[in-house]
Design a protein around this motif. Structure first.
Motif, mmCIF file in Angstrom:
data_model
loop_
_atom_site.group_PDB
_atom_site.id
_atom_site.type_symbol
_atom_site.label_atom_id
_atom_site.label_comp_id
_atom_site.label_asym_id
_atom_site.label_seq_id
_atom_site.Cartn_x
_atom_site.Cartn_y
_atom_site.Cartn_z
ATOM 1 N N MET A 11 31.363 47.387 49.264
ATOM 2 C CA MET A 11 30.949 47.502 47.856
ATOM 3 C C MET A 11 29.444 47.291 47.752
ATOM 4 S SD MET A 11 32.031 45.040 44.712
ATOM 5 C CE MET A 11 33.185 46.110 43.914
ATOM 6 N N ASP A 12 28.831 48.039 46.867
ATOM 7 C CA ASP A 12 27.403 47.908 46.607
ATOM 8 C C ASP A 12 27.107 46.486 46.104
ATOM 9 O OD1 ASP A 12 24.748 49.150 45.907
ATOM 10 O OD2 ASP A 12 25.408 48.479 43.924
ATOM 11 N N ALA A 13 26.059 45.856 46.645
ATOM 12 C CA ALA A 13 25.751 44.448 46.311
ATOM 13 C C ALA A 13 25.509 44.277 44.811
ATOM 14 C CB ALA A 13 24.534 43.983 47.096
ATOM 15 N N LEU A 14 24.779 45.227 44.221
ATOM 16 C CA LEU A 14 24.487 45.085 42.782
ATOM 17 C C LEU A 14 25.747 45.195 41.937
ATOM 18 C CD1 LEU A 14 21.176 46.845 41.767
ATOM 19 C CD2 LEU A 14 21.854 44.463 41.433
ATOM 20 N N GLU A 15 26.642 46.054 42.353
ATOM 21 C CA GLU A 15 27.902 46.175 41.593
ATOM 22 C C GLU A 15 28.697 44.866 41.689
ATOM 23 O OE1 GLU A 15 30.594 49.370 42.620
ATOM 24 O OE2 GLU A 15 32.045 48.630 41.145
ATOM 25 N N ALA A 16 28.717 44.273 42.880
ATOM 26 C CA ALA A 16 29.424 42.989 43.042
ATOM 27 C C ALA A 16 28.791 41.923 42.153
ATOM 28 C CB ALA A 16 29.397 42.564 44.511
ATOM 29 N N ILE A 17 27.474 41.882 42.124
ATOM 30 C CA ILE A 17 26.782 40.870 41.301
ATOM 31 C C ILE A 17 27.106 41.077 39.825
ATOM 32 C CG2 ILE A 17 24.493 40.129 40.483
ATOM 33 C CD1 ILE A 17 23.510 40.720 43.406
ATOM 34 N N MET A 18 27.004 42.319 39.376
ATOM 35 C CA MET A 18 27.174 42.594 37.937
ATOM 36 C C MET A 18 28.618 42.401 37.468
ATOM 37 S SD MET A 18 24.148 43.030 37.074
ATOM 38 C CE MET A 18 24.156 43.563 35.365
ATOM 39 N N THR A 19 29.571 42.470 38.374
ATOM 40 C CA THR A 19 30.973 42.379 37.939
ATOM 41 C C THR A 19 31.654 41.081 38.411
ATOM 42 O OG1 THR A 19 31.734 43.664 39.851
ATOM 43 C CG2 THR A 19 31.248 44.893 37.841
ATOM 44 N N THR A 20 30.860 40.150 38.924
ATOM 45 C CA THR A 20 31.433 38.837 39.271
ATOM 46 C C THR A 20 31.370 37.971 38.036
ATOM 47 O OG1 THR A 20 30.831 39.009 41.595
ATOM 48 C CG2 THR A 20 31.165 36.792 40.738
ATOM 49 N N ARG A 21 32.523 37.558 37.555
ATOM 50 C CA ARG A 21 32.596 36.743 36.349
ATOM 51 C C ARG A 21 33.807 35.826 36.477
ATOM 52 N NH1 ARG A 21 34.284 40.071 31.180
ATOM 53 N NH2 ARG A 21 34.299 37.938 30.442
ATOM 54 N N ALA A 22 34.000 34.958 35.487
ATOM 55 C CA ALA A 22 35.138 34.034 35.540
ATOM 56 C C ALA A 22 36.435 34.830 35.424
ATOM 57 C CB ALA A 22 35.025 33.028 34.396
ATOM 58 N N MET A 23 37.225 34.836 36.493
ATOM 59 C CA MET A 23 38.538 35.511 36.499
ATOM 60 C C MET A 23 39.572 34.391 36.495
ATOM 61 S SD MET A 23 37.689 38.692 36.439
ATOM 62 C CE MET A 23 38.942 39.828 36.975
ATOM 63 N N ARG A 24 40.072 34.052 35.313
ATOM 64 C CA ARG A 24 40.897 32.852 35.182
ATOM 65 C C ARG A 24 42.398 33.137 35.237
ATOM 66 N NH1 ARG A 24 36.776 31.694 31.224
ATOM 67 N NH2 ARG A 24 35.473 29.931 31.843
ATOM 68 N N ARG A 25 42.744 34.398 35.210
ATOM 69 C CA ARG A 25 44.174 34.737 35.305
ATOM 70 C C ARG A 25 44.413 35.352 36.676
ATOM 71 N NH1 ARG A 25 45.951 34.483 29.796
ATOM 72 N NH2 ARG A 25 44.109 34.408 28.467
ATOM 73 N N PHE A 64 38.146 43.733 36.905
ATOM 74 C CA PHE A 64 36.765 43.246 36.883
ATOM 75 C C PHE A 64 35.939 44.084 35.907
ATOM 76 C CE2 PHE A 64 38.253 42.054 41.125
ATOM 77 C CZ PHE A 64 37.826 40.740 41.205
ATOM 78 N N GLY A 65 34.948 43.454 35.303
ATOM 79 C CA GLY A 65 34.072 44.217 34.417
ATOM 80 C C GLY A 65 32.772 43.452 34.261
ATOM 81 N N VAL A 66 31.849 44.048 33.538
ATOM 82 C CA VAL A 66 30.549 43.404 33.323
ATOM 83 C C VAL A 66 30.689 42.479 32.114
ATOM 84 C CG1 VAL A 66 28.100 43.799 32.834
ATOM 85 C CG2 VAL A 66 29.371 45.430 34.266
ATOM 86 N N ALA A 67 30.435 41.183 32.306
ATOM 87 C CA ALA A 67 30.591 40.205 31.219
ATOM 88 C C ALA A 67 29.451 40.327 30.217
ATOM 89 C CB ALA A 67 30.610 38.798 31.803
#
Ligand SMILES: Cc1cc2nc3c(=O)[nH]c(=O)nc-3n(C[C@H](O)[C@H](O)[C@H](O)COP(=O)(O)O)c2cc1C
Length: 188
Positions: free
Chosen positions: A1-15, A173-176
């Motif tokens: 995965m592209d590093a920027l895409e991973a950064i932009m879509t890493t967010r709190a995944m609580r479920r 996953f999505g952009v928060a």
């Protein structure tokens, strides 16, 4: 995965789904964490990975109690955060990031010790994201830290910098939503 895409879509995944996460994936995330920068390259961070079902359930109880105290004190409970509080023990892996209790800097202000810990936590979460695994950086268990450390069999000398539940996410996953960085930067 592209590093920027991973950064932009890493967010709190609580479920998170209860299905297991492979040890290979957990090792990949741990190696990514350990690759983060550490002040003076001293590498003081320690990790405890909990996959044992009974222990996860007991840690989950401590987390829920801690979250209840937090939610009462700050009146700041979202449905997702409550969901995590009620279900964290069912996440297939709970990863603790432990920081030594120590004087850092010998009287010189060279920055807080935490600054050498959280880059590793974020690297861990980014690697997990690249593998399709959800994570949330949590700290609220510190409210009942002594109880949690006892369950982990960690004697004195360490504190919990973060507890990260890991699992396959229920949602996608999505952009928060964040404030526009352009409002926050002074470029001179
Ligand atoms: C230092 C720190 C501590 C946090 N502690 C908790 C926690 O204990 N429990 C929790 O559910 N989320 C915790 N979070 C997650 C934040 O609430 C989350 O990053 C924020 O709400 C943004 O969520 P989003 O990335 O999904 O937009 C913590 C985040 C940070 C950076």
């Amino acid at each position: 995965m592209d590093a920027l895409e991973a950064i932009m879509t890493t967010r709190a995944m609580r479920r998170l789904r209860p299905d297991p996460v492979s040890s290979e994936d957990l090792w990949t995330c741990l190696r990514a964490a350990q690759q983060a920068p550490h002040g003076g390259n001293v590498q003081l961070l320690r990790y405890v990975v909990v996959t044992d079902k009974g222990l996860r359930a007991r840690i989950g109880e401590v987390y829920r109690k801690a979250f209840d105290v937090y939610a009462d004190a700050f009146q700041n409970e979202t449905p997702a955060a409550r969901h995590l509080a009620d279900n964290i023990g069912s996440a297939p892996a709970l990863v603790f990031f432990l920081m030594p209790v120590m004087e850092w800097g010998g009287g010189l202000d060279i920055g807080p010790l935490h600054a050498s810990i959280y880059p590793a936590v974020q690297n861990f979460c980014l690697a997990a994201r690249a593998l399709g695994l959800g994570t949330t950086l949590t700290t609220v268990i510190r409210v009942h830290q002594a109880e949690a450390l006892e369950l982990l069999g960690v004697s004195s000398g360490f504190e919990i910098a973060a507890l990260v539940p890991v699992g396959h996410p229920e949602g996608s996953f999505g952009v928060a939503a964040r404030r526009d960085v352009k409002e926050l930067v002074r470029w001179i």
